[in-house]
Enzyme design. Structure first.
Site, PDB file in Angstrom:
ATOM      1  N   GLU A  31       0.869  -1.169   0.000  1.00 40.46           N
ATOM      2  CA  GLU A  31       0.000   0.000   0.000  1.00 40.46           C
ATOM      3  C   GLU A  31       0.908   1.221   0.000  1.00 40.46           C
ATOM      4  OE1 GLU A  31      -2.721   0.293   3.304  1.00 40.46           O
ATOM      5  OE2 GLU A  31      -3.580   2.144   2.495  1.00 40.46           O
ATOM      6  N   ARG A 256       5.649 -13.484   9.462  1.00 35.44           N
ATOM      7  CA  ARG A 256       6.229 -12.149   9.354  1.00 35.44           C
ATOM      8  C   ARG A 256       7.676 -12.144   9.808  1.00 35.44           C
ATOM      9  NH1 ARG A 256       2.672  -7.969   9.050  1.00 35.44           N
ATOM     10  NH2 ARG A 256       3.937  -6.174   9.543  1.00 35.44           N
ATOM     11  N   LYS A 266       4.566   0.641   9.331  1.00 30.41           N
ATOM     12  CA  LYS A 266       4.639   1.931   8.641  1.00 30.41           C
ATOM     13  C   LYS A 266       4.021   3.046   9.476  1.00 30.41           C
ATOM     14  CE  LYS A 266       3.150   0.072   4.787  1.00 30.41           C
ATOM     15  NZ  LYS A 266       2.597  -0.102   3.449  1.00 30.41           N
TER      16      LYS A 266
HETATM   17  P1  ATP Z   1       2.915  -2.425   7.983  1.00 29.71           P
HETATM   18  O1  ATP Z   1       2.135  -3.215   8.957  1.00 29.71           O
HETATM   19  O2  ATP Z   1       4.348  -2.288   8.296  1.00 29.71           O
HETATM   20  O3  ATP Z   1       2.280  -1.130   7.639  1.00 29.71           O
HETATM   21  P2  ATP Z   1       1.706  -3.689   5.839  1.00 29.71           P
HETATM   22  O4  ATP Z   1       1.563  -5.153   5.866  1.00 29.71           O
HETATM   23  O5  ATP Z   1       0.518  -2.870   6.179  1.00 29.71           O
HETATM   24  O6  ATP Z   1       2.944  -3.297   6.693  1.00 29.71           O
HETATM   25  P3  ATP Z   1       1.733  -3.472   3.021  1.00 29.71           P
HETATM   26  O7  ATP Z   1       2.137  -2.332   2.194  1.00 29.71           O
HETATM   27  O8  ATP Z   1       0.288  -3.835   3.058  1.00 29.71           O
HETATM   28  O9  ATP Z   1       2.245  -3.171   4.468  1.00 29.71           O
HETATM   29  O10 ATP Z   1       2.629  -4.744   2.731  1.00 29.71           O
HETATM   30  C1  ATP Z   1       2.981  -5.241   1.472  1.00 29.71           C
HETATM   31  C2  ATP Z   1       3.365  -6.673   1.636  1.00 29.71           C
HETATM   32  O11 ATP Z   1       4.475  -6.805   2.511  1.00 29.71           O
HETATM   33  C3  ATP Z   1       2.232  -7.469   2.251  1.00 29.71           C
HETATM   34  O12 ATP Z   1       2.046  -8.647   1.512  1.00 29.71           O
HETATM   35  C4  ATP Z   1       2.691  -7.719   3.649  1.00 29.71           C
HETATM   36  O13 ATP Z   1       2.174  -8.914   4.155  1.00 29.71           O
HETATM   37  C5  ATP Z   1       4.213  -7.768   3.493  1.00 29.71           C
HETATM   38  N1  ATP Z   1       4.871  -7.445   4.763  1.00 29.71           N
HETATM   39  C6  ATP Z   1       4.734  -6.326   5.504  1.00 29.71           C
HETATM   40  N2  ATP Z   1       5.450  -6.403   6.632  1.00 29.71           N
HETATM   41  C7  ATP Z   1       6.072  -7.607   6.626  1.00 29.71           C
HETATM   42  C8  ATP Z   1       6.958  -8.299   7.527  1.00 29.71           C
HETATM   43  N3  ATP Z   1       7.352  -7.751   8.672  1.00 29.71           N
HETATM   44  N4  ATP Z   1       7.392  -9.531   7.173  1.00 29.71           N
HETATM   45  C9  ATP Z   1       7.008 -10.095   6.022  1.00 29.71           C
HETATM   46  N5  ATP Z   1       6.182  -9.501   5.129  1.00 29.71           N
HETATM   47  C10 ATP Z   1       5.710  -8.279   5.423  1.00 29.71           C
HETATM   48 MG    MG Z   2      -1.231  -2.415   5.364  1.00 24.77          MG
END
Ligand code: ATP
Ligand code: MG
Length: 552
Positions: A31, A256, A266
């Protein structure tokens, strides 16, 4: 992903062998509401790496269905970071390009009696939802006719209602043991300008509804996400089935990446930026890809680190020292070795001729002969490290002290003869003598000394700034989780950045941003792209030489 077999790879292999797909298609779906962090690197390595293993395809898809938090700056930085990590997407996609198709799917659900417009407020919806132990209650609007729902949904789209006045919900089961299936909201009203579609839409699909459709539209075969989405999988499958999509993507969850002393959300990283705890998203203390790049970490080290953490369902914590280990491994043979003085102390070599300057030869990397040699000047005045001299040393101190002799790296033995102090008793300079017989490289074996010090020539050295870092967050295990008394901001380390002024060898005149060096006895450093100038290089400490981490 070469060299790592994992359960997702096995599933893909079986699916190909069973003839379910002609090729593997994955996507990395950030995102654009912030910069990528090292957790995202794991998702990138898994999605791109697995597709590569099967000669498949990976799309970079911006999951931009929420107009309120998304921004072009984030889109640009994400593209740059994915490329820098060493990956090339096959197609660049924006979820917002599918709004029309998603809208049509929502209309299809209404026509099938599988979705309804609800007038309950967000709070009421939450109250009606029930709990893990109690079933939910049906909304009084649940039994609206298909015609009424179609009419209301169209009017939502036209902008006749205010934010929050109505939502569209999937009609599944308010008593389902899986709360995600208790008539989840699939569309909401948001009168907001979207970074891609502008003011065309005032209703936006919810993530859980949009994501399976995005995957289906792109022909993604395996939709890989983190374990928090496991409970969403039944709804994912429901959307794919009820929306009658041609492609049938399959969601698979993996653990994760969590790292000790590292905040990786983020939302929290944005707070550190907005509240000026750091110097932007690319501050070298940040676990963002751009921060790690500016600090001096390499894509190779990040990829190796992520691969070593493996692909499994569990999400334990990984020691941050493990990432340091991989950058040391990567830079060991690549980074030239040089001498830098972080906290200078002047040494005058009293028996060395006043005007003489000699050039000494030094290997650029004793572990990698191909890196050749350089010439460094040596003359009567040099700088050594303050901590390499003690007037009154404890036992087993083998560096410089009155009467003791040490080796100067690449140069001569020197012996401390005198300590010069100012009227306040502060040490101003050290007077030494040198022995011309002991020149480095001449095979001198007359006597041995225990200490070898690094140094720079005082007349020719270049002033340099060194930026030393400690972890930004001082909370080992919990990712700085909020509890009733504290937020993660209470764990911010006040000493995470230390700026000091020293000197480097004159041949460092030509360093370029992002050049990496090993400063003898100190560690690996990167030329800071933001603050370094030709007159005064600025070096970020990447990692010290000492490692507390042992790879199993
Ligand atoms: P955050 O919680 O840090 O905001 P998010 O999951 O909301 O991260 P996205 O932009 O939706 O951020 O993530 C893009 C991809 O990266 C998703 O498929 C998510 O599952 C993966 N991702 C995010 N954080 C991790 C992590 N710590 N380990 C593995 N994959 C991750
Ligand atoms: Mg997200």
């Amino acid at each position: 992903m070469e060299n790592s077999s994992n359960f997702i790879k096995s599933i893909m292999k079986e699916d190909l062998e069973a003839g379910k797909h002609d090729k593997i298609v994955t996507r990395f779906p950030p995102e654009p509401n912030g910069y990528l962090h090292i957790g995202h690197a794991k998702s990138i390595v898994i999605n791109f790496g697995l597709a590569d293993d099967f000669n498949g395809q990976t799309n970079l898809r911006f999951d931009d269905t929420n107009p309120l938090k998304e921004d072009q700056e984030y889109v640009d930085s994400i593209k740059e970071d994915v490329k820098w990590l060493g990956y090339d997407w096959d197609e660049l996609r924006f979820a917002s390009d599918y709004f029309e198709e998603m809208y049509n799917k929502a209309v299809l659900l209404i026509k099938k009696g599988k979705a309804y417009v609800d007038d309950l407020s967000a709070d009421e919806i939450r109250q009606y939802r029930g709990t893990l132990t109690e079933p939910g209650k049906n909304s009084p609007f649940r039994n609206r006719s298909i015609e009424e729902n179609l009419d209301l949904f169209e009017r939502m789209k036209k902008g006749e209602f205010k934010n929050g006045e109505k939502v569209l919900r999937a009609k599944i089961d308010m008593a389902s043991p899986n709360i995600n299936l208790r008539d989840p909201v699939i569309y909401r009203i948001a009168h907001a300008t979207h970074h891609n579609t502008g003011d065309k839409w005032c209703i936006y699909p919810m993530y859980a509804f949009a994501h399976p459709l995005e995957d289906a539209i792109e022909g993604v075969t395996h939709s890989l996400c983190t374990v928090e989405f496991e409970d969403q999988r039944p709804f994912y499958d429901w959307v794919i089935a009820e929306c009658e999509t041609e492609n049938k993507p399959r969601q698979i969850e993996f653990g994760r990446l969590n790292i000790t002393n590292t905040v990786m959300s983020k939302r929290k990283l944005k707070q550190l930026v907005d509240e000026k705890f750091v110097d932007g998203w690319d501050d070298p203390r940040m676990p963002t890809i751009s921060g790690l790049r500016r600090r001096g970490f390499t894509p190779e080290a990040i990829r190796e680190f992520v691969k070593e953490t493996g692909v499994s369902k569990g999400s334990g914590f990984v020691d941050s020292a493990m990432l340091d280990h991989y950058v040391r491994e990567d830079l060991k043979l690549k980074a030239p070795r040089t001498m830098g003085i972080l906290r200078p102390l002047k040494v005058v070599i009293t028996n060395y001729p006043e005007d003489k300057v000699e050039m000494l030869e030094a290997e650029n990397n004793p572990e990698n002969e191909e890196m050749g040699t350089r010439q460094i000047p040596f003359s009567r005045e040099i700088y050594i490290e303050q901590e390499d001299f003690m007037e009154d040393p404890p036992k087993k101190y083998f560096r410089l002290f009155p009467g003791n002799e040490v080796r100067l790296k690449h140069a001569y033995f020197i012996k401390c003869e005198d300590v010069i102090k100012d009227e306040n008793g502060q040490i101003v300079e050290i007077h030494c003598t040198y022995d011309p017989e002991t020149k480095s490289g001449t095979g001198f074996t007359g006597r041995k000394v225990k200490g070898t010090l690094h140094w720079v020539d005082a007349k020719h050295a270049i002033p340099a700034e060194f930026r030393l870092y400690e972890p930004l967050i001082l909370d080992e295990d919990s990712d700085g989780e909020d509890d009733e008394n504290k937020t993660f901001l209470d764990y911010v380390n006040p000493n995470s950045l230390q700026i000091i002024q020293g000197f480097v060898e004159p041949n460092m005149q030509d360093v370029k941003p992002q050049d990496k060096f090993q400063f003898f006895r100190h560690g690996y450093f990167n030329v800071d792209p933001k603050y370094s100038t030709p007159d005064k290089p600025v070096f970020n400490l990447i990692v010290s030489l000492k490692s507390s981490f042992k790879l199993k």
